[in-house]
Write a protein that holds these residues in place. Structure first.
Motif, PDB file in Angstrom:
ATOM      1  N   MET A   1      23.170  35.850  48.380  1.00  0.00           N
ATOM      2  CA  MET A   1      24.313  36.743  48.441  1.00  0.00           C
ATOM      3  C   MET A   1      24.904  36.864  47.040  1.00  0.00           C
ATOM      4  N   ASN A   2      25.009  38.088  46.556  1.00  0.00           N
ATOM      5  CA  ASN A   2      25.551  38.338  45.230  1.00  0.00           C
ATOM      6  C   ASN A   2      27.025  38.703  45.371  1.00  0.00           C
ATOM      7  N   VAL A   3      27.909  37.835  44.912  1.00  0.00           N
ATOM      8  CA  VAL A   3      29.354  38.044  45.038  1.00  0.00           C
ATOM      9  C   VAL A   3      29.941  38.185  43.646  1.00  0.00           C
ATOM     10  N   GLU A   4      30.742  39.247  43.452  1.00  0.00           N
ATOM     11  CA  GLU A   4      31.374  39.455  42.148  1.00  0.00           C
ATOM     12  C   GLU A   4      32.416  38.385  41.890  1.00  0.00           C
ATOM     13  N   ARG A   5      32.369  37.791  40.724  1.00  0.00           N
ATOM     14  CA  ARG A   5      33.313  36.740  40.335  1.00  0.00           C
ATOM     15  C   ARG A   5      34.063  37.180  39.081  1.00  0.00           C
ATOM     16  N   MET A  11      36.673  32.373  42.806  1.00  0.00           N
ATOM     17  CA  MET A  11      36.858  33.046  44.081  1.00  0.00           C
ATOM     18  C   MET A  11      36.240  34.447  44.064  1.00  0.00           C
ATOM     19  N   PRO A  12      35.716  34.896  45.208  1.00  0.00           N
ATOM     20  CA  PRO A  12      35.135  36.240  45.278  1.00  0.00           C
ATOM     21  C   PRO A  12      36.207  37.330  45.211  1.00  0.00           C
ATOM     22  N   ARG A  13      35.789  38.529  44.890  1.00  0.00           N
ATOM     23  CA  ARG A  13      36.692  39.659  44.647  1.00  0.00           C
ATOM     24  C   ARG A  13      37.662  39.928  45.800  1.00  0.00           C
ATOM     25  N   LEU A  15      39.280  38.025  47.498  1.00  0.00           N
ATOM     26  CA  LEU A  15      40.421  37.103  47.447  1.00  0.00           C
ATOM     27  C   LEU A  15      41.321  37.331  46.234  1.00  0.00           C
ATOM     28  N   TRP A  16      40.925  38.201  45.332  1.00  0.00           N
ATOM     29  CA  TRP A  16      41.710  38.421  44.117  1.00  0.00           C
ATOM     30  C   TRP A  16      43.130  38.896  44.395  1.00  0.00           C
ATOM     31  N   PRO A  17      43.370  39.751  45.388  1.00  0.00           N
ATOM     32  CA  PRO A  17      44.765  40.131  45.661  1.00  0.00           C
ATOM     33  C   PRO A  17      45.631  38.917  46.047  1.00  0.00           C
ATOM     34  N   ALA A  18      45.076  37.993  46.791  1.00  0.00           N
ATOM     35  CA  ALA A  18      45.823  36.781  47.144  1.00  0.00           C
ATOM     36  C   ALA A  18      46.064  35.917  45.909  1.00  0.00           C
ATOM     37  N   ILE A  19      45.092  35.853  45.032  1.00  0.00           N
ATOM     38  CA  ILE A  19      45.238  35.089  43.796  1.00  0.00           C
ATOM     39  C   ILE A  19      46.342  35.704  42.943  1.00  0.00           C
ATOM     40  N   LEU A  20      46.413  37.030  42.912  1.00  0.00           N
ATOM     41  CA  LEU A  20      47.495  37.702  42.185  1.00  0.00           C
ATOM     42  C   LEU A  20      48.850  37.365  42.786  1.00  0.00           C
ATOM     43  N   GLU A  61      41.045  44.103  35.881  1.00  0.00           N
ATOM     44  CA  GLU A  61      40.115  43.942  37.001  1.00  0.00           C
ATOM     45  C   GLU A  61      40.824  43.394  38.238  1.00  0.00           C
ATOM     46  N   MET A  62      41.704  42.443  38.037  1.00  0.00           N
ATOM     47  CA  MET A  62      42.471  41.881  39.151  1.00  0.00           C
ATOM     48  C   MET A  62      43.365  42.953  39.770  1.00  0.00           C
ATOM     49  N   LEU A  63      44.034  43.716  38.938  1.00  0.00           N
ATOM     50  CA  LEU A  63      44.920  44.761  39.426  1.00  0.00           C
ATOM     51  C   LEU A  63      44.138  45.847  40.168  1.00  0.00           C
ATOM     52  N   ALA A  64      42.935  46.171  39.681  1.00  0.00           N
ATOM     53  CA  ALA A  64      42.105  47.153  40.377  1.00  0.00           C
ATOM     54  C   ALA A  64      41.680  46.652  41.754  1.00  0.00           C
ATOM     55  N   ALA A  65      41.322  45.383  41.842  1.00  0.00           N
ATOM     56  CA  ALA A  65      40.940  44.800  43.134  1.00  0.00           C
ATOM     57  C   ALA A  65      42.123  44.834  44.101  1.00  0.00           C
ATOM     58  N   GLU A  66      43.310  44.604  43.589  1.00  0.00           N
ATOM     59  CA  GLU A  66      44.508  44.655  44.434  1.00  0.00           C
ATOM     60  C   GLU A  66      44.746  46.066  44.948  1.00  0.00           C
TER      61      GLU A  66
END
Length: 71
Positions: A1-5, A11-13, A15-20, A61-66
């Motif tokens: 499984m290829n997961v963007e990091r 953490m995978p993408r 989860l980035w909004p939660a990390i923010l 990148e984090m903001l875009a994922a959010e």
């Protein structure tokens, strides 16, 4: 499984909004004068957790994922 990091987290993408959210809570706690659990390990004004939170909260990148998660 290829997961963007992200370079700043393992953490995978999806989860980035939660990390923010955590990063923003860390920033807010410091602005209110509250102490995070890592502050005693750093000299005054040099909290590593706060520095990392500030980087994440402004990372494009984090903001875009959010934004994607909000759609």
């Amino acid at each position: 499984m290829n997961v963007e990091r992200h370079p700043s987290t393992i953490m995978p993408r999806y989860l980035w909004p939660a990390i923010l959210g955590i990063a923003r809570a860390t920033i807010a706690a410091h602005e209110c004068g509250e102490e995070c659990r890592l502050c005693p390990a750093y000299p005054a004004g040099k909290c590593g957790r706060l520095a990392a939170a500030r980087r994440l909260a402004t990372d494009p990148e984090m903001l875009a994922a959010e934004r994607e998660a909000q759609r």
